[in-house]
Design an enzyme around this catalytic site. Structure first.
Site, PDB file in Angstrom:
ATOM      1  N   ASP A 153       0.857  -1.272  -0.056  1.00 56.08           N
ATOM      2  CA  ASP A 153      -0.019  -0.068   0.028  1.00 56.08           C
ATOM      3  C   ASP A 153       0.772   1.262   0.181  1.00 56.08           C
ATOM      4  OD1 ASP A 153       1.002  -0.152   2.570  1.00 56.08           O
ATOM      5  OD2 ASP A 153      -0.741   0.497   3.471  1.00 56.08           O
ATOM      6  N   ASN A 155       2.303   2.671   2.181  1.00 58.01           N
ATOM      7  CA  ASN A 155       1.737   3.387   3.368  1.00 58.01           C
ATOM      8  C   ASN A 155       0.739   4.174   3.129  1.00 58.01           C
ATOM      9  OD1 ASN A 155       2.557   3.380   5.970  1.00 58.01           O
ATOM     10  ND2 ASN A 155       3.653   5.185   5.839  1.00 58.01           N
ATOM     11  N   LEU A 175       7.343  -6.462  15.385  1.00 52.89           N
ATOM     12  CA  LEU A 175       8.826  -6.983  15.648  1.00 52.89           C
ATOM     13  C   LEU A 175       9.471  -5.945  16.163  1.00 52.89           C
ATOM     14  CD1 LEU A 175       9.071  -8.001  11.594  1.00 52.89           C
ATOM     15  CD2 LEU A 175       8.685  -9.555  13.585  1.00 52.89           C
ATOM     16  N   LYS A 187       9.240   1.829   9.573  1.00 53.81           N
ATOM     17  CA  LYS A 187       9.881   0.596  10.120  1.00 53.81           C
ATOM     18  C   LYS A 187       8.624  -0.346   9.449  1.00 53.81           C
ATOM     19  CE  LYS A 187       7.723   1.358  14.475  1.00 53.81           C
ATOM     20  NZ  LYS A 187       7.971   1.341  15.986  1.00 53.81           N
TER      21      LYS A 187
END
Ligand SMILES: C[S@@+](CC[C@H](N)C(=O)[O-])C[C@H]1O[C@@H](n2cnc3c(N)ncnc32)[C@H](O)[C@@H]1O
Length: 282
Positions: A153, A155, A175, A187
């Site tokens: 996507d 983002n 994570l 991230k």
């Protein structure tokens, strides 16, 4: 030598050695069977949630398809393969797979389901992996089912999987990148990177090694002391200069090709998809 390149070399050497040991400890049968006999299946379920089909244009569906091929190939050759699920499989993704990779119907060791993951797995077993979660993953619990959002996507849908997981009332976690990678920026990783980090962690039980082995060079994951001489961070941490984003670029797949040339080709040749994956460019 760059820490990351060194890590990859070490990984290749380690895998080569493992293969040699496997071959030496068996004298009958063909190579592939001998190798796979030493595989210890993990009970951990790793789900790619493909319910975001409507949010992607065809170009991104094709990227997701390649990322899924990559995950499949890596899981097939892993020493501790996960219980791999594709859920909400349908729509544009299925159409693209039908048109460009008919072999998927013969894929082994994978559960490909049209149902949403919530219809297949007990709620209390689910943990959604999402970079927006405030919870940081410490360990992997092999009795759980970890979900990766099947989404490319750029983002544009920031926080979507976090919001969905919260709405469904299921656990979520990111994570532990921040503990090992010095973040200058985002991230958010691509689906296959998250998948491969999990596989690598199951093998090494070492997050740092998993991140440095899997994250592509263009993400800038280099030791802080190499990236910035004035840094006082310990050598184990890394700096991300360009930020981590969700696009698996050509460079990532070039890496995949290189990896495949060095360590993948001798392995499972029975599935045509894997050889397709080995030559991905886009
Ligand atoms: C390209 S990202 C999609 C980002 C999307 N905006 C979202 O809301 O999740 C693909 C998937 O990889 C997983 N992922 C990416 N980075 C992660 C991180 N740092 N920690 C945990 N999961 C991550 C998430 O499951 C995410 O949905």
């Amino acid at each position: 030598m760059c820490f990351k390149i060194q890590k990859r070399k070490e990984k290749r050497k380690r895998k080569k050695l493992e293969r040699q040991c496997q071959l030496e400890s068996n004298s009958d049968g063909n190579d592939r069977k001998r190798i796979r006999r030493h595989v210890v299946q993990s009970t951990l379920r790793l789900i790619i949630d493909c319910s975001f089909d409507d949010l992607m244009i065809l170009k991104d569906i094709k990227k997701l398809h390649k990322q899924i091929q990559r995950c499949y190939a890596e899981n097939r050759r892993a020493l501790h393969p996960v219980q791999f699920y594709l859920t909400s499989h349908g729509g544009q993704l299925k159409k693209n797979m039908d048109e460009n990779d008919k072999g998927w119907v013969n894929w082994k060791d994978i559960y490909i389901k049209p149902e949403h993951y919530s219809e297949l797995i007990k709620k209390e077993d689910l943990i959604y992996l999402t970079s927006d979660s405030p919870n940081i993953l410490k360990e992997l619990d092999e009795s759980k089912a970890y979900v990766i959002g099947g989404l490319v996507d750029h983002n544009h849908h920031k926080g979507l999987t976090y919001k969905q997981a919260s709405d469904y009332g299921i656990d979520h976690a990111q994570l532990p990148l921040g503990n090992f990678v010095k973040m200058n920026s985002r991230k958010v990783l691509a689906v296959n990177h998250v998948f491969e980090i999990i596989l690598e962690y199951l093998e090494t039980r070492n997050w740092q090694e998993a991140f440095f082995t899997i994250l592509p060079q263009r993400k800038g994951a280099v030791p802080t002391d190499k990236a910035c001489e004035s840094s006082s961070h310990d050598k184990q941490s890394a700096r991300v200069e360009g930020g981590l984003d969700s696009d698996s670029s050509e460079e990532d797949y070039s890496r995949n090709e290189l990896d495949s040339q060095h360590e993948g080709e001798k392995q499972d040749k029975e599935n045509s998809t894997e050889s397709t994956v080995n030559s991905i460019t886009h």
